[in-house]
Design a protein around this motif. Structure first.
Motif, PDB file in Angstrom:
ATOM      1  N   GLU A 263       0.828  -1.206   0.000  1.00 13.27           N
ATOM      2  CA  GLU A 263       0.000   0.000   0.000  1.00 13.27           C
ATOM      3  C   GLU A 263       0.862   1.256   0.000  1.00 13.27           C
ATOM      4  O   GLU A 263       1.802   1.371   0.783  1.00 13.27           O
ATOM      5  N   PHE A 264       0.519   2.191  -0.882  1.00  4.93           N
ATOM      6  CA  PHE A 264       1.158   3.502  -0.904  1.00  4.93           C
ATOM      7  C   PHE A 264       0.809   4.294   0.343  1.00  4.93           C
ATOM      8  O   PHE A 264      -0.358   4.408   0.718  1.00  4.93           O
ATOM      9  N   GLY A 265       1.812   4.884   0.974  1.00  4.43           N
ATOM     10  CA  GLY A 265       1.573   5.852   2.034  1.00  4.43           C
ATOM     11  C   GLY A 265       1.456   7.258   1.458  1.00  4.43           C
ATOM     12  O   GLY A 265       1.472   7.461   0.248  1.00  4.43           O
ATOM     13  N   ASP A 270       5.264   3.862   3.585  1.00  6.23           N
ATOM     14  CA  ASP A 270       4.629   2.839   2.763  1.00  6.23           C
ATOM     15  C   ASP A 270       4.478   1.575   3.595  1.00  6.23           C
ATOM     16  O   ASP A 270       5.209   1.381   4.575  1.00  6.23           O
ATOM     17  N   GLU A 271       3.569   0.681   3.184  1.00  6.90           N
ATOM     18  CA  GLU A 271       3.200  -0.421   4.067  1.00  6.90           C
ATOM     19  C   GLU A 271       3.136  -1.775   3.367  1.00  6.90           C
ATOM     20  O   GLU A 271       2.776  -1.862   2.189  1.00  6.90           O
ATOM     21  N   SER A 312       7.465   3.202  -2.524  1.00  9.86           N
ATOM     22  CA  SER A 312       6.324   3.390  -3.420  1.00  9.86           C
ATOM     23  C   SER A 312       5.967   2.025  -3.994  1.00  9.86           C
ATOM     24  O   SER A 312       6.126   1.752  -5.179  1.00  9.86           O
ATOM     25  N   PRO A 313       5.485   1.128  -3.128  1.00  4.88           N
ATOM     26  CA  PRO A 313       5.327  -0.271  -3.520  1.00  4.88           C
ATOM     27  C   PRO A 313       4.197  -0.470  -4.509  1.00  4.88           C
ATOM     28  O   PRO A 313       3.163   0.174  -4.452  1.00  4.88           O
ATOM     29  N   SER A 314       4.416  -1.415  -5.423  1.00  6.19           N
ATOM     30  CA  SER A 314       3.370  -1.790  -6.364  1.00  6.19           C
ATOM     31  C   SER A 314       3.096  -3.279  -6.207  1.00  6.19           C
ATOM     32  O   SER A 314       2.671  -3.719  -5.153  1.00  6.19           O
TER      33      SER A 314
END
Length: 394
Positions: A263-265, A270-271, A312-314
Motif C-alpha cells: 500500500e502507498f503511504g 509505505d506499508e 512506493s510499492p506496487s
C-alpha cells in the motif's frame, strides 16, 4: 452487475502485529515525484519523507530465520512495452501483459515472443488510471475467462473476457462503481486459494472514502467470479473484505493462505499489511504504525513500513518463503521473509539498476517475472523500456 449496499458500521478490534522499518543507506535514484505523494490539504510536499536517520521502530524479537532466497540470474524476457501494468500467466507458461495507457493486451511467450491479443474497450487512460490489473481464472482450462480492472469514463470497474484463438472477446461486467480519480485508482486483481476474486482499490485522493463502508474506494474487495457476494464476507451483502486503505497496489498469498497487500503511504510510510477479514487498516487516521492505545485497539498496524523514497510499492508475489515487492520511486525489489504471520528483515535487490519496478509475478517454472515502469511519465526511459525481466531464485 453488482450494486454495493450500505453496511452497518462496526467497532473493530485489531490485533497489532510485528512491525519493521526497512531503511537502507542507498538511494534508489528516484526519477521524479510520484503523484501518489501529492500533499493533502495542510500536508507536507512530496519528497519530504524522513531520511534513513529518522527515528525508526524495532522489529519484533521473534522474526523469521533460516535460509533466505536470493536473486540469481536476471535476463530479459521481452522489451519495448508501453506502460505495462497487469501481468497474468496462462496455463501454458505464457503471460498476458496489459498496457495502462493504450488499453492493449499482448501475449508474451516464455521465449519473449509477443503476440497482439486485442484491446479492452472503454478504457480511459488519465493520470494513474487506465488498463490496470489482469487475472486469469483458475478455471481457465474450462472457461477461458480473463479478468481486467480498468478506469472507465465514470468509474473503475472489473470485466471478464474469453481469451480464445489468441484474441480477447467481448467484455462482460463483473463489478462497477469503484471510485476513480487521476490518482489512487488501486487496480490489482488476483484469485485467491479459495477460488474467489480479490481487488485492491484506492480512495481517489478523497481520504474519507477509505473509512466509508458505503464506498468501494480504499478497500480490498472479495467476490465470486461473477461479481456477487460470496459466503463468509465480513459485512452483510457487501464485497468489502477490509477497509481503511489508501491505495492498494499488490496482493499475494503465502503457502499458508495468508493474504499480504502492499500500500502507498502519503509522505512518510509505505506499508506491507497482513490482511484479515473485516479489519480496519487506519487510513487516513493513521499512516504507518501508531503506538497510541486507542489507535492500536481500533486499527491494524502494518507488519513492515518503508520511507517513501525507498519504496512506493506496487506489485507483490510470494516465492521461496518471502514476499517480493516491486518498488516504483524506490527503484528496487524488496524481499521480505515470512514465517507464519511475522515478517523478517527486508533486503533490497536491483537498486537503481532497471529504474521503476511495477509488477512482480511468480511464473509456472518458479522464476519471477518483473516489469519495469519507466514509460509511465515518471521514470527515465532506458534502452528497451519497458521490459519484462526473468529472475531466478537460489
Amino acid at each position: 452487475m453488482f450494486t454495493h449496499r450500505a453496511v452497518t458500521r462496526r467497532v473493530l478490534t485489531a490485533v497489532a502485529v510485528a512491525v519493521l522499518v526497512a531503511v537502507t543507506g542507498c538511494s534508489g535514484g528516484g526519477s521524479g515525484a510520484n503523484a501518489s505523494r501529492s500533499p493533502a490539504p495542510g500536508g507536507s510536499s512530496p519528497g519530504s519523507s524522513p531520511s534513513a536517520s529518522s527515528p525508526s521502530r524495532s522489529p519484533d524479537s521473534s522474526t523469521p530465520s533460516g535460509r533466505a532466497a536470493t536473486i540469481g540470474k536476471v535476463s530479459r524476457v521481452t522489451e519495448d512495452l508501453n506502460t505495462p501494468w497487469g501481468l497474468a500467466f496462462l496455463p501454458d507458461g505464457s503471460a498476458l501483459a496489459a498496457s495502462r495507457d493504450t488499453g492493449k493486451v499482448v501475449r508474451v511467450g516464455p521465449d519473449g515472443r509477443k503476440q497482439d491479443a486485442g484491446k479492452v474497450p472503454g478504457v480511459v487512460a488519465q493520470g494513474e488510471g487506465g488498463l490496470l490489473g489482469l487475472a486469469v481464472a483458475p478455471t481457465y482450462t474450462k472457461d477461458h475467462w480473463v479478468y481486467a480492472y480498468f478506469t472507465a469514463a465514470g468509474d473503475n470497474r472489473i470485466v471478464r473476457m474469453k481469451y480464445e484463438d489468441g484474441r480477447l472477446g467481448t467484455p462482460s461486467t463483473v463489478i462497477t462503481g469503484i471510485p476513480k480519480g487521476s490518482n489512487h485508482n488501486g487496480g490489482r486483481i488476483a484469485f485467491g486459494p479459495d477460488g474467489l476474486l480479490y481487488a485492491g482499490t484506492g480512495e481517489r485522493y478523497q481520504r474519507e472514502l477509505a473509512q466509508d463502508e458505503k464506498s468501494l474506494g480504499g478497500k480490498i474487495l472479495r467476490m465470486k467470479p461473477d461479481g456477487s457476494v460470496p459466503p463468509g464476507n465480513p459485512f452483510p451483502d457487501s464485497v468489502i473484505y477490509s477497509y481503511g486503505h489508501r491505495n492498494v497496489q499488490g496482493l499475494t498469498w503465502d503457502g499458508d493462505g495468508h493474504l499480504w497487500a502492499s500500500e502507498f503511504g502519503q509522505n512518510n510510510w509505505d506499508e506491507l499489511n497482513l490482511i484479515k477479514p473485516g479489519k480496519n487498516y487506519g487510513w487516513p487516521v493513521v499512516e504507518g504504525v501508531s503506538d497510541k492505545p486507542a489507535d492500536k485497539a481500533k486499527y491494524v498496524n502494518p507488519v513492515a513500513v518503508w520511507h517513501t523514497d525507498d519504496a512506493s510499492p506496487s506489485g507483490v508475489a510470494f516465492a521461496d518463503g518471502a514476499v517480493w515487492m516491486a518498488s516504483l520511486r524506490g527503484e528496487r525489489l524488496w524481499r521480505i521473509p515470512i514465517s507464519g504471520e511475522k515478517a523478517g528483515k527486508p533486503k533490497a535487490f536491483l537498486t537503481g539498476t532497471y529504474g521503476r519496478l511495477r509488477t512482480v509475478v511468480r511464473a509456472k517454472d518458479g522464476t519471477l517475472w518483473l516489469t519495469t515502469s519507466n514509460t509511465d511519465g515518471r521514470g527515465r526511459v532506458r534502452s528497451g523500456d519497458d521490459l519484462i525481466l526473468r529472475l531466478t531464485l537460489r
